[in-house]
Scaffold this active site. Sequence first.
Site, PDB file in Angstrom:
ATOM      1  N   GLY A  31      -0.982   0.707  -4.393  1.00  0.00           N
ATOM      2  CA  GLY A  31       0.352   0.458  -4.408  1.00  0.00           C
ATOM      3  C   GLY A  31       0.776  -0.657  -3.758  1.00  0.00           C
ATOM      4  O   GLY A  31      -0.143  -1.591  -3.727  1.00  0.00           O
ATOM      5  N   HIS A  37      -1.150  -6.854  -9.661  1.00  0.00           N
ATOM      6  CA  HIS A  37      -1.071  -5.422 -10.317  1.00  0.00           C
ATOM      7  C   HIS A  37      -0.199  -5.491 -11.477  1.00  0.00           C
ATOM      8  O   HIS A  37      -0.526  -4.935 -12.419  1.00  0.00           O
ATOM      9  CB  HIS A  37      -0.282  -4.740  -9.183  1.00  0.00           C
ATOM     10  CG  HIS A  37      -1.021  -4.258  -8.146  1.00  0.00           C
ATOM     11  ND1 HIS A  37      -0.529  -4.793  -6.673  1.00  0.00           N
ATOM     12  CD2 HIS A  37      -1.962  -3.282  -7.662  1.00  0.00           C
ATOM     13  CE1 HIS A  37      -1.360  -4.288  -5.876  1.00  0.00           C
ATOM     14  NE2 HIS A  37      -2.354  -3.491  -6.385  1.00  0.00           N
ATOM     15  N   GLN A  61     -11.516   5.428   1.878  1.00  0.00           N
ATOM     16  CA  GLN A  61     -12.108   4.037   1.680  1.00  0.00           C
ATOM     17  C   GLN A  61     -11.897   3.133   2.835  1.00  0.00           C
ATOM     18  O   GLN A  61     -12.099   2.167   2.976  1.00  0.00           O
ATOM     19  CB  GLN A  61     -11.806   3.263   0.512  1.00  0.00           C
ATOM     20  CG  GLN A  61     -10.298   3.109   0.185  1.00  0.00           C
ATOM     21  CD  GLN A  61     -10.010   2.679  -1.220  1.00  0.00           C
ATOM     22  OE1 GLN A  61      -9.987   3.403  -2.190  1.00  0.00           O
ATOM     23  NE2 GLN A  61      -9.817   1.131  -1.360  1.00  0.00           N
ATOM     24  N   ASP A 150     -11.420  -8.272  -6.456  1.00  0.00           N
ATOM     25  CA  ASP A 150     -12.283  -7.521  -5.695  1.00  0.00           C
ATOM     26  C   ASP A 150     -13.585  -7.601  -6.391  1.00  0.00           C
ATOM     27  O   ASP A 150     -13.844  -6.371  -7.170  1.00  0.00           O
ATOM     28  CB  ASP A 150     -11.606  -6.114  -5.574  1.00  0.00           C
ATOM     29  CG  ASP A 150     -10.461  -6.247  -4.390  1.00  0.00           C
ATOM     30  OD1 ASP A 150     -10.665  -6.819  -3.184  1.00  0.00           O
ATOM     31  OD2 ASP A 150      -9.250  -5.681  -4.930  1.00  0.00           O
ATOM     32  N   GLN A 153     -16.121  -4.656  -5.693  1.00  0.00           N
ATOM     33  CA  GLN A 153     -15.544  -3.327  -6.167  1.00  0.00           C
ATOM     34  C   GLN A 153     -15.913  -3.281  -7.847  1.00  0.00           C
ATOM     35  O   GLN A 153     -16.319  -2.235  -8.297  1.00  0.00           O
ATOM     36  CB  GLN A 153     -14.151  -3.335  -5.901  1.00  0.00           C
ATOM     37  CG  GLN A 153     -13.502  -2.203  -6.495  1.00  0.00           C
ATOM     38  CD  GLN A 153     -12.146  -1.878  -6.066  1.00  0.00           C
ATOM     39  OE1 GLN A 153     -11.953  -1.182  -5.045  1.00  0.00           O
ATOM     40  NE2 GLN A 153     -10.880  -2.135  -6.753  1.00  0.00           N
ATOM     41  N   SER A 185      -3.013 -10.479  -2.538  1.00  0.00           N
ATOM     42  CA  SER A 185      -3.600  -9.098  -2.050  1.00  0.00           C
ATOM     43  C   SER A 185      -2.383  -8.415  -1.336  1.00  0.00           C
ATOM     44  O   SER A 185      -1.636  -9.079  -0.769  1.00  0.00           O
ATOM     45  CB  SER A 185      -4.707  -9.348  -1.226  1.00  0.00           C
ATOM     46  OG  SER A 185      -4.913  -8.226  -0.377  1.00  0.00           O
TER      47      SER A 185
HETATM   48  O1  PAF Z   1      -8.713  -1.814  -5.666  1.00  0.00           O
HETATM   49  C1  PAF Z   1      -7.780  -0.698  -5.187  1.00  0.00           C
HETATM   50  O2  PAF Z   1      -6.550  -0.757  -4.916  1.00  0.00           O
HETATM   51  C2  PAF Z   1      -8.620   0.615  -4.566  1.00  0.00           C
HETATM   52  O3  PAF Z   1      -9.851   0.208  -4.289  1.00  0.00           O
HETATM   53  C3  PAF Z   1      -8.921   1.534  -5.965  1.00  0.00           C
HETATM   54  C4  PAF Z   1      -9.845   0.879  -6.976  1.00  0.00           C
HETATM   55  C5  PAF Z   1      -7.322   1.916  -6.423  1.00  0.00           C
HETATM   56  C6  PAF Z   1      -9.274   2.980  -5.242  1.00  0.00           C
HETATM   57  O4  PAF Z   1      -8.621   3.001  -4.268  1.00  0.00           O
END
Ligand code: PAF
Length: 280
Positions: A31, A37, A61, A150, A153, A185
Amino acid sequence: MRVVRTKADVLEASRSERAAGRSIAFVPTMGAFHDGHLALIRSARAGADVVVVSIFVNPLQFSRAEDLASYPRDESTDLAHAEAEGVDVVFAPAAAEMYPGGAATRVSVGRLGEIFEGAARPGHFDGVCTVVAQLFNLVAPDVALFGLKDAQQVAVIKRMIADLCFPVAIEVCATQRAEDGLALSSRNRLLDAGHRRKAAILFDALQAGESTWRSGAGAEATEAAMWQRLSEVDGIDPDYARVVDPDTFEEASPDHALAIVAARLGGVRLIDNLLLDPSS
Ligand code: PAF
């Protein structure tokens, strides 16, 4: 646009779309949407019949309780954006829905999840993998979209997909930047005006590294150039400035290299990266 909050409802929505032969693109988020996004959602919209977005600030996390409490949340604005971008389903569960009493399984990718961001935030990538694995099982997307901002990630999720045979393709979208170069971010909202001005130094440092790399000076000199630039800012606490392989985060090769930086500014941890051009 449907907003669903239970696993049963999102599972049912995904099953009925698949039964009707429609393809699903999935954008997992926590969010507090910004243009990064929205770029992911637009790309999802352009490539599939159905777009599912999750909004879930995943407690698993966060390594420190205060980070979780201060993480920005703005669900009503996020839903308005999602609706305007043509999202079909938003899955926005509560923590108790995702992790009911007794939930104990963790997904871990080993060393890749324990270095750099994983070292700074122990357990972070286990939390990411655990929630993303659940979301993949619930949404059953054809493609899932992640931002290159990220980068570790992205590497971790690709590793998990390969190791656990998730039938999901990954689309990685370019980092969206503010005018001064700062990578967008949700955490940027936590910077006060002074620290926000200084935050552009991360991209500056990456660019300094890139020009050193282009000169053929190698990884060590590139890292030194980035560290030097980061250290020029008052009140910054640099964590790392390194050149790594973008898939393993181990030693880079000349034709497969990513510059990564991390620093704390005013108590906010910021990360950024830049792919180093093999032709340089
Ligand atoms: O990148 C993010 O916003 C989060 O790490 C994710 C991939 C939604 C997992 O909670």
